[in-house]
Design a protein around this motif. Structure first.
Motif, mmCIF file in Angstrom:
data_model
loop_
_atom_site.group_PDB
_atom_site.id
_atom_site.type_symbol
_atom_site.label_atom_id
_atom_site.label_comp_id
_atom_site.label_asym_id
_atom_site.label_seq_id
_atom_site.Cartn_x
_atom_site.Cartn_y
_atom_site.Cartn_z
ATOM 1 N N ALA A 112 0.842 -1.210 0.000
ATOM 2 C CA ALA A 112 0.000 0.000 0.000
ATOM 3 C C ALA A 112 0.871 1.251 0.000
ATOM 4 N N ALA A 113 1.976 1.193 0.756
ATOM 5 C CA ALA A 113 2.886 2.348 0.795
ATOM 6 C C ALA A 113 3.535 2.550 -0.570
ATOM 7 N N GLU A 114 3.941 1.459 -1.179
ATOM 8 C CA GLU A 114 4.648 1.534 -2.480
ATOM 9 C C GLU A 114 3.739 2.111 -3.571
ATOM 10 N N VAL A 115 2.500 1.618 -3.630
ATOM 11 C CA VAL A 115 1.637 2.059 -4.733
ATOM 12 C C VAL A 115 0.879 3.346 -4.405
ATOM 13 N N GLY A 116 0.762 3.655 -3.117
ATOM 14 C CA GLY A 116 0.098 4.901 -2.723
ATOM 15 C C GLY A 116 -1.411 4.876 -2.877
ATOM 16 N N SER A 117 -1.997 3.675 -2.951
ATOM 17 C CA SER A 117 -3.456 3.622 -3.109
ATOM 18 C C SER A 117 -4.136 3.760 -1.746
ATOM 19 N N PRO A 118 -5.380 4.257 -1.722
ATOM 20 C CA PRO A 118 -6.116 4.249 -0.464
ATOM 21 C C PRO A 118 -6.261 2.815 0.042
ATOM 22 N N VAL A 119 -6.259 2.641 1.359
ATOM 23 C CA VAL A 119 -6.359 1.293 1.915
ATOM 24 C C VAL A 119 -7.342 1.290 3.085
ATOM 25 N N VAL A 120 -8.301 0.362 3.013
ATOM 26 C CA VAL A 120 -9.256 0.201 4.117
ATOM 27 C C VAL A 120 -8.623 -0.728 5.143
ATOM 28 N N LEU A 121 -8.527 -0.218 6.380
ATOM 29 C CA LEU A 121 -8.007 -1.016 7.487
ATOM 30 C C LEU A 121 -9.182 -1.365 8.383
ATOM 31 N N MET A 122 -9.534 -2.639 8.390
ATOM 32 C CA MET A 122 -10.659 -3.072 9.227
ATOM 33 C C MET A 122 -10.145 -3.666 10.519
ATOM 34 N N HIS A 123 -10.886 -3.424 11.611
ATOM 35 C CA HIS A 123 -10.514 -4.059 12.888
ATOM 36 C C HIS A 123 -10.652 -5.576 12.749
ATOM 37 N N ALA A 158 4.825 1.440 8.128
ATOM 38 C CA ALA A 158 5.260 0.794 6.881
ATOM 39 C C ALA A 158 5.361 1.802 5.740
ATOM 40 N N GLY A 159 4.961 3.049 5.997
ATOM 41 C CA GLY A 159 5.118 4.078 4.972
ATOM 42 C C GLY A 159 3.829 4.513 4.293
ATOM 43 N N VAL A 160 2.687 3.991 4.765
ATOM 44 C CA VAL A 160 1.408 4.421 4.168
ATOM 45 C C VAL A 160 1.156 5.876 4.558
ATOM 46 N N ASP A 161 0.788 6.683 3.582
ATOM 47 C CA ASP A 161 0.498 8.092 3.858
ATOM 48 C C ASP A 161 -0.828 8.186 4.633
#
Ligand code: PMM
Length: 267
Positions: A112-123, A158-161
């Motif tokens: 996700a950090a490398e490609v820069g796409s939005p990422v849904v983080l679910m509990h 991990a580098g995710v914006d």
């Protein structure tokens, strides 16, 4: 967010969209009915579900993603595997929806950090086979928020914006029906995390239990009115997105919530 599960066994729509052309047609229909994006998943996460292998997952989702992208549809991929997410992004998906929020595959947040796409983080606590053995919380809302906060911290490390992070309390994942209601009553606690909030109640078992009649829980396909009611309340509480199987009813519900929110502004 409209849902297309390309699985034989999802509780909500399993087996209906296994054929790629049918799945693509359904996704296009969801957009025509008001969805802004379509979530494509190849692995069921119903309670007790066993995992499938990565090749089978990719075989299911890639043709559907390619077909939807060719139709101009914005696609998220519902996967816990970095390898599948990578192939899905190459096929034109633009959002990663990882129900494990980075916990199942350590490579996911780096991707996700490398490609820069939005990422849904679910509990998420555990894979579906055993998740319902892990529903103990000392303080339900505070614990979910803290654990989800740790998942967010790991993604950022991990580098995710931060501008790419979307959070989701994970209704039904290591949560009982009663706990799902408590979470829904406290969405403000998750909005307060400061990231866009996704809520995915659509057709889930706790709605079937609420609507149960003499023959038992209301079947999954007959829970869309209740889902739309949750969509109205979630939108009014500040959710950014609702993930649903029937797009029209929830798109209408969200418009009602937005209209009322506009009315309650300054006079
Ligand atoms: N639930 C399911 C699948 N994917 N994704 C997110 N972000 N949040 C959820 O709660 C979620 C999900 C399981 O249900 P389905 O049969 O509707 O796919």
């Amino acid at each position: 967010m409209g849902v297309v599960n390309v699985t034989p066994d999802s509780f909500s729509d399993g087996g209906r969209w296994l054929d790629a052309a049918t799945a693509v047609r359904h996704g296009v229909e969801l957009v025509a009915e008001g969805a802004d994006l379509v979530d494509v998943g190849g692995e069921s996460t119903r309670p007790g579900a066993l995992r499938i292998d990565a090749d089978e997952e990719a075989r299911r989702v890639l043709p559907v993603i390619e077909g939807l992208v060719a139709e101009g549809v914005r696609v998220s991929v519902d996967t816990m595997r970095a390898a599948t997410a990578r192939r899905a992004l190459e096929a034109g998906a633009t959002i990663i929806n990882d129900v494990s929020g980075g916990r199942a595959d350590p490579a996911m947040m780096a991707l996700a950090a490398e490609v820069g796409s939005p990422v849904v983080l679910m509990h998420w606590r555990e894979h579906s086979a055993t998740m319902q053995n892990h529903t103990h919380y000392d303080d339900l809302v505070a614990d979910i928020r803290a654990e989800l906060g740790q998942q967010v911290d790991a993604a950022l490390a991990a580098g995710v914006d931060p501008s790419r992070v979307i959070v989701d309390p994970g209704l039904g994942f290591s949560k009982t029906g009663e706990q799902n209601w408590t979470v829904l009553a406290h969405l403000d606690a998750f909005v307060a995390m400061g990231f866009p909030l996704l809520v995915a109640a659509s057709r889930k078992g706790f709605l079937g239990e609420l609507l149960a009649g003499p023959d038992g829980p209301r079947p999954a396909g007959e829970r869309d009115h209740a889902t739309a009611a949750v969509s109205t309340l979630a939108a009014a509480a500040g959710a950014w997105c609702v993930r649903v199987h029937d797009a029209r009813s929830s798109a209408d519900a969200v418009r009602v919530a937005a209209r009322l929110a506009a009315e309650s502004g300054p006079r």
